[in-house]
Design a protein around this motif. Structure first.
Motif, PDB file in Angstrom:
ATOM      1  N   ALA A 111      -1.517  -1.889  11.295  1.00  0.00           N
ATOM      2  CA  ALA A 111      -0.173  -2.371  11.655  1.00  0.00           C
ATOM      3  C   ALA A 111       0.366  -3.315  10.589  1.00  0.00           C
ATOM      4  CB  ALA A 111      -0.224  -3.054  13.019  1.00  0.00           C
ATOM      5  N   CYS A 112      -0.490  -4.184  10.074  1.00  0.00           N
ATOM      6  CA  CYS A 112      -0.059  -5.102   9.014  1.00  0.00           C
ATOM      7  C   CYS A 112       0.276  -4.349   7.734  1.00  0.00           C
ATOM      8  CB  CYS A 112      -1.145  -6.147   8.751  1.00  0.00           C
ATOM      9  SG  CYS A 112      -1.350  -7.356  10.077  1.00  0.00           S
ATOM     10  N   GLU A 113      -0.491  -3.290   7.436  1.00  0.00           N
ATOM     11  CA  GLU A 113      -0.201  -2.479   6.256  1.00  0.00           C
ATOM     12  C   GLU A 113       1.159  -1.793   6.393  1.00  0.00           C
ATOM     13  OE1 GLU A 113      -1.724  -2.289   3.493  1.00  0.00           O
ATOM     14  OE2 GLU A 113      -3.710  -3.148   3.884  1.00  0.00           O
ATOM     15  N   ARG A 114       1.466  -1.307   7.595  1.00  0.00           N
ATOM     16  CA  ARG A 114       2.768  -0.666   7.815  1.00  0.00           C
ATOM     17  C   ARG A 114       3.898  -1.664   7.600  1.00  0.00           C
ATOM     18  NH1 ARG A 114      -0.088   1.759  12.112  1.00  0.00           N
ATOM     19  NH2 ARG A 114       0.726   0.253  13.627  1.00  0.00           N
ATOM     20  N   LEU A 115       3.709  -2.885   8.095  1.00  0.00           N
ATOM     21  CA  LEU A 115       4.726  -3.915   7.908  1.00  0.00           C
ATOM     22  C   LEU A 115       4.925  -4.235   6.428  1.00  0.00           C
ATOM     23  CD1 LEU A 115       3.776  -6.397  10.790  1.00  0.00           C
ATOM     24  CD2 LEU A 115       5.773  -4.903  10.710  1.00  0.00           C
ATOM     25  N   ALA A 116       3.816  -4.335   5.701  1.00  0.00           N
ATOM     26  CA  ALA A 116       3.905  -4.668   4.282  1.00  0.00           C
ATOM     27  C   ALA A 116       4.600  -3.564   3.499  1.00  0.00           C
ATOM     28  CB  ALA A 116       2.501  -4.914   3.724  1.00  0.00           C
ATOM     29  N   GLU A 117       4.260  -2.300   3.787  1.00  0.00           N
ATOM     30  CA  GLU A 117       4.883  -1.184   3.080  1.00  0.00           C
ATOM     31  C   GLU A 117       6.374  -1.112   3.383  1.00  0.00           C
ATOM     32  OE1 GLU A 117       2.700   2.217   4.265  1.00  0.00           O
ATOM     33  OE2 GLU A 117       0.840   1.619   3.227  1.00  0.00           O
ATOM     34  N   ALA A 118       6.730  -1.290   4.660  1.00  0.00           N
ATOM     35  CA  ALA A 118       8.139  -1.235   5.036  1.00  0.00           C
ATOM     36  C   ALA A 118       8.926  -2.366   4.395  1.00  0.00           C
ATOM     37  CB  ALA A 118       8.267  -1.289   6.562  1.00  0.00           C
ATOM     38  N   ALA A 119       8.320  -3.562   4.345  1.00  0.00           N
ATOM     39  CA  ALA A 119       9.007  -4.690   3.720  1.00  0.00           C
ATOM     40  C   ALA A 119       9.209  -4.447   2.234  1.00  0.00           C
ATOM     41  CB  ALA A 119       8.196  -5.969   3.950  1.00  0.00           C
ATOM     42  N   GLN A 120       8.225  -3.825   1.573  1.00  0.00           N
ATOM     43  CA  GLN A 120       8.355  -3.502   0.152  1.00  0.00           C
ATOM     44  C   GLN A 120       9.513  -2.539  -0.088  1.00  0.00           C
ATOM     45  OE1 GLN A 120       4.111  -2.408  -0.789  1.00  0.00           O
ATOM     46  NE2 GLN A 120       4.658  -3.357  -2.728  1.00  0.00           N
ATOM     47  N   VAL A 121       9.574  -1.496   0.729  1.00  0.00           N
ATOM     48  CA  VAL A 121      10.631  -0.496   0.566  1.00  0.00           C
ATOM     49  C   VAL A 121      11.995  -1.123   0.797  1.00  0.00           C
ATOM     50  CG1 VAL A 121      11.615   1.623   1.534  1.00  0.00           C
ATOM     51  CG2 VAL A 121       9.139   1.424   1.192  1.00  0.00           C
ATOM     52  N   ARG A 122      12.107  -1.897   1.867  1.00  0.00           N
ATOM     53  CA  ARG A 122      13.387  -2.526   2.176  1.00  0.00           C
ATOM     54  C   ARG A 122      13.791  -3.525   1.093  1.00  0.00           C
ATOM     55  NH1 ARG A 122      15.316  -2.858   7.293  1.00  0.00           N
ATOM     56  NH2 ARG A 122      14.038  -0.970   7.576  1.00  0.00           N
ATOM     57  N   ALA A 123      12.830  -4.271   0.550  1.00  0.00           N
ATOM     58  CA  ALA A 123      13.132  -5.228  -0.507  1.00  0.00           C
ATOM     59  C   ALA A 123      13.591  -4.529  -1.773  1.00  0.00           C
ATOM     60  CB  ALA A 123      11.908  -6.082  -0.791  1.00  0.00           C
ATOM     61  N   ALA A 124      12.932  -3.404  -2.097  1.00  0.00           N
ATOM     62  CA  ALA A 124      13.322  -2.653  -3.296  1.00  0.00           C
ATOM     63  C   ALA A 124      14.736  -2.103  -3.162  1.00  0.00           C
ATOM     64  CB  ALA A 124      12.334  -1.514  -3.545  1.00  0.00           C
ATOM     65  N   GLU A 125      15.085  -1.655  -1.950  1.00  0.00           N
ATOM     66  CA  GLU A 125      16.430  -1.133  -1.717  1.00  0.00           C
ATOM     67  C   GLU A 125      17.488  -2.203  -1.921  1.00  0.00           C
ATOM     68  OE1 GLU A 125      16.265   0.354   2.210  1.00  0.00           O
ATOM     69  OE2 GLU A 125      15.163   2.193   1.686  1.00  0.00           O
ATOM     70  N   ARG A 126      17.142  -3.431  -1.601  1.00  0.00           N
ATOM     71  CA  ARG A 126      18.118  -4.520  -1.662  1.00  0.00           C
ATOM     72  C   ARG A 126      17.955  -5.387  -2.910  1.00  0.00           C
ATOM     73  NH1 ARG A 126      18.170  -6.434   4.737  1.00  0.00           N
ATOM     74  NH2 ARG A 126      18.662  -4.349   5.574  1.00  0.00           N
ATOM     75  N   GLY A 127      17.068  -4.992  -3.811  1.00  0.00           N
ATOM     76  CA  GLY A 127      16.913  -5.710  -5.065  1.00  0.00           C
ATOM     77  C   GLY A 127      16.129  -6.997  -4.971  1.00  0.00           C
ATOM     78  N   TYR A 128      15.281  -7.131  -3.932  1.00  0.00           N
ATOM     79  CA  TYR A 128      14.445  -8.333  -3.789  1.00  0.00           C
ATOM     80  C   TYR A 128      13.131  -8.144  -4.540  1.00  0.00           C
ATOM     81  CZ  TYR A 128      17.512  -9.469   0.180  1.00  0.00           C
ATOM     82  OH  TYR A 128      18.590  -9.751   0.979  1.00  0.00           O
TER      83      TYR A 128
END
Length: 574
Positions: A210-227
């Motif tokens: 579950a923590c890995e899923r959160l980390a991967e999703a946060a990475q993708v969302r951050a990349a989309e928004r330029g973070y």
């Protein structure tokens, strides 16, 4: 039937940074012994600023330091007291150490959740995030303490940022199935509450996944928004089973044991036979006992039978036991672990065959300056060990210090010891008065002023002054003071008058440590201890003169022999 204990599951995930080190640190501690009942389980997360050159060290030190010190606090302290004192001590250390670092600092945000019984205790400072997922509710339990500076957001009220620390504290009931999510400020602007709930509930049986899923999703969302996407971390803690409800607080369970009855020589208690009565006071009983099975000699200390209903004193008695069991120093008497269950309230200490400092000084009137300074240095080391545990001794005097056959100093009486608190140590001062002040007690004990570590420093210096001169540093005893104007009557008597071996430098150090005004003494006891070590070395060197000085007769005999030989040779050449 064994009592049902608290059970937890947890998972963690880091996003590995492309360069440098993580600035975050996480940990979960679930003790497997009785500590789980008294101190509970801990889950923590810390995070430092991205511009901090030692961010990883700061985060790791905060987490490891809290866990080590929290589980070493006295068993009778409640959770809030234990955690608050540890955090305040960590903050003071981190703040002071930052001034010695050229680049970076030991500043970090921290959120610590302590779970015990059916309650949770959350301690928070800075901008780390803790959420609780309960059923369909997803709630943030911490508040963000941040400051905007030059377009960047920095944590405020963080640990180590300032000499004073403002800690958010939340006490809450917990339920079976509660999920706690720990993360850092870097995740802001990536995942929404609905994302958290959806990703966690895909498969709640595997919290690491579950923590890995959160980390991967946060990475993708951050990349989309330029973070920046290289500093995400997540920790999930789930309560699988609550502890069985028990009446009363676990930390006071030992107080339910009865106080031992009045004992005499030959009586037995829990397989221990009384060999001698060492002390009987209005508050305690001290006996030398022998284990009938092993033959080992020990010292047993228990409350006085007349105080069975005096809960205030029983709390102090438990602190004395904690001092013996938790302070590990060669200069503090060691605790003896029981080999069989105890039916009464007492604790056991190692038996130290020796004599008091008073008796030692009487038997060794010709002891060297180096020997006396070595005794003072050992005693100071013992006091330092107590101060590191936030405990004041308050009863340092020659009759309260043991010296064994090897010359080792051992502190074995803690009848007036008291933990440092935030009320100006008023309760500590009152306890010292109840036990009884002596001629070496600092002036502040007789007056209505604050006491503290420098009060122990005064008593230590006064004891050393007595050991060097056989007298007291002032004509008026501090315990005889009645008003603050009486302090002006305290005129220091130079130790060199009674003992010319005392150097002017040592005399000045004693004068400072014995200043009637507490604020004018050495700021830290370590300064005085370091000075004593240097003086002891100088005394040892001066007491070991060179071979030339020790054998002047042989020297001149040799010179005369050489001259005679030269005279004979001159005759032969003629």
């Amino acid at each position: 039937m064994a009592k049902q204990a608290l059970s937890l599951s947890y998972g963690q995930a880091f996003v590995a940074p492309e360069r440098g080190h993580h600035r975050s640190s996480m940990s979960v501690r679930l003790p497997e012994d009785d500590t789980l009942d008294t101190k509970g389980a801990c889950a923590l997360i810390s995070d430092s600023t991205w511009r901090n050159a030692i961010a990883k060290q700061a985060g790791d030190l905060t987490v490891r330091g809290f866990l080590a010190d929290y589980y070493s606090t006295p068993v009778h302290w409640d959770i809030k007291t234990s955690a608050m004192r540890v955090l305040l001590a960590l903050n003071s250390w981190s703040h002071s150490q930052s001034s010695h670092v050229a680049e970076g600092s030991y500043v970090s945000s921290l959120s610590a959740l302590v779970l015990r019984g059916r309650e949770g205790h959350l301690f928070h400072m800075g901008d780390t995030l803790v959420f609780r997922l309960r059923g369909a509710e997803f709630e943030q339990l911490t508040r963000d303490h941040v400051t905007d500076l030059g377009g960047y957001r920095y944590p405020s009220r963080a640990l180590g940022l300032d000499g004073n620390l403002d800690i958010d504290y939340l006490r809450m009931p917990i339920k079976q199935g509660d999920l706690f999510l720990f993360t850092t400020q870097a995740v802001r602007g990536t995942l929404m509450p609905s994302d958290y709930m959806q990703l966690i509930r895909v498969d709640v049986s595997d919290l690491d996944a579950a923590c890995e899923r959160l980390a991967e999703a946060a990475q993708v969302r951050a990349a989309e928004r330029g973070y920046g996407a290289d500093q995400f971390c997540f920790q999930l803690v789930r309560i699988d089973r609550l502890a069985e409800e028990t009446p009363g607080l676990p930390e006071r369970a030992c107080e339910n044991l009865p106080i031992p009855p009045e004992l005499e020589v030959g009586d037995r208690l829990d397989g221990l036979e009384v060999e001698a009565v060492l002390s009987r006071t209005a508050q305690t009983r001290v006996f030398r006992v022998r284990d009938v099975r092993s033959g080992r000699e020990m010292v047993l200390k228990s409350p006085s039978p007349e105080l069975s209903n005096r809960n205030a004193y029983l709390e102090h008695f438990l602190l004395q036991r904690w001092v013996v069991e938790r302070i590990h120093s060669p200069f503090v008497v060691k605790a003896v672990q029981r080999t069989r269950p105890s039916r009464y309230l007492y604790y056991l200490m190692a038996y130290v065959p020796g004599e008091t400092l008073t008796d030692w000084a009487r038997r060794h009137p010709g002891a060297s300056l180096g020997q006396r300074l070595d005794i003072a240095r050992q005693l100071a080391k013992g006091v330092q060990a107590m101060h590191r545990r936030e405990v004041l001794h308050q009863q340092i005097h020659p009759g309260n210090i043991l010296i064994d056959a090897r010359g080792q100093v051992v502190m074995a009486d803690f009848s007036a010891c008291h933990r440092r608190d935030g009320d100006g140590h008023r309760s500590a001062r009152e306890l010292a008065r109840q036990v009884g002040l002596n001629e070496h007690s600092a002036p502040e004990y007789a007056l209505d002023t604050d006491v503290g570590r420098r009060s122990d420093q005064y008593a230590l210096a006064s004891t050393l002054y007595w050991l060097l001169t056989g007298d007291l540093p002032y004509a008026i005893e501090p315990r005889q003071l009645r008003t603050h104007t009486d302090l002006e009557r305290m005129v220091y008597r130079s130790a060199r008058i009674a003992n010319p071996e005392v150097s002017p430098t040592l005399d000045d150090a004693l004068r400072r440590a014995l200043d009637p005004q507490r604020a004018l003494r050495f700021r830290r006891l370590s300064e005085f201890v370091c000075f004593l070590g240097g003086q002891r070395k100088m005394a040892a060197e001066s007491s070991t003169p060179s071979r030339v000085l020790r054998e002047p007769v042989n020297l001149w005999q040799g010179i005369a022999g050489i001259l005679l030989l030269l005279l004979l040779l001159s005759w032969l050449w003629k």
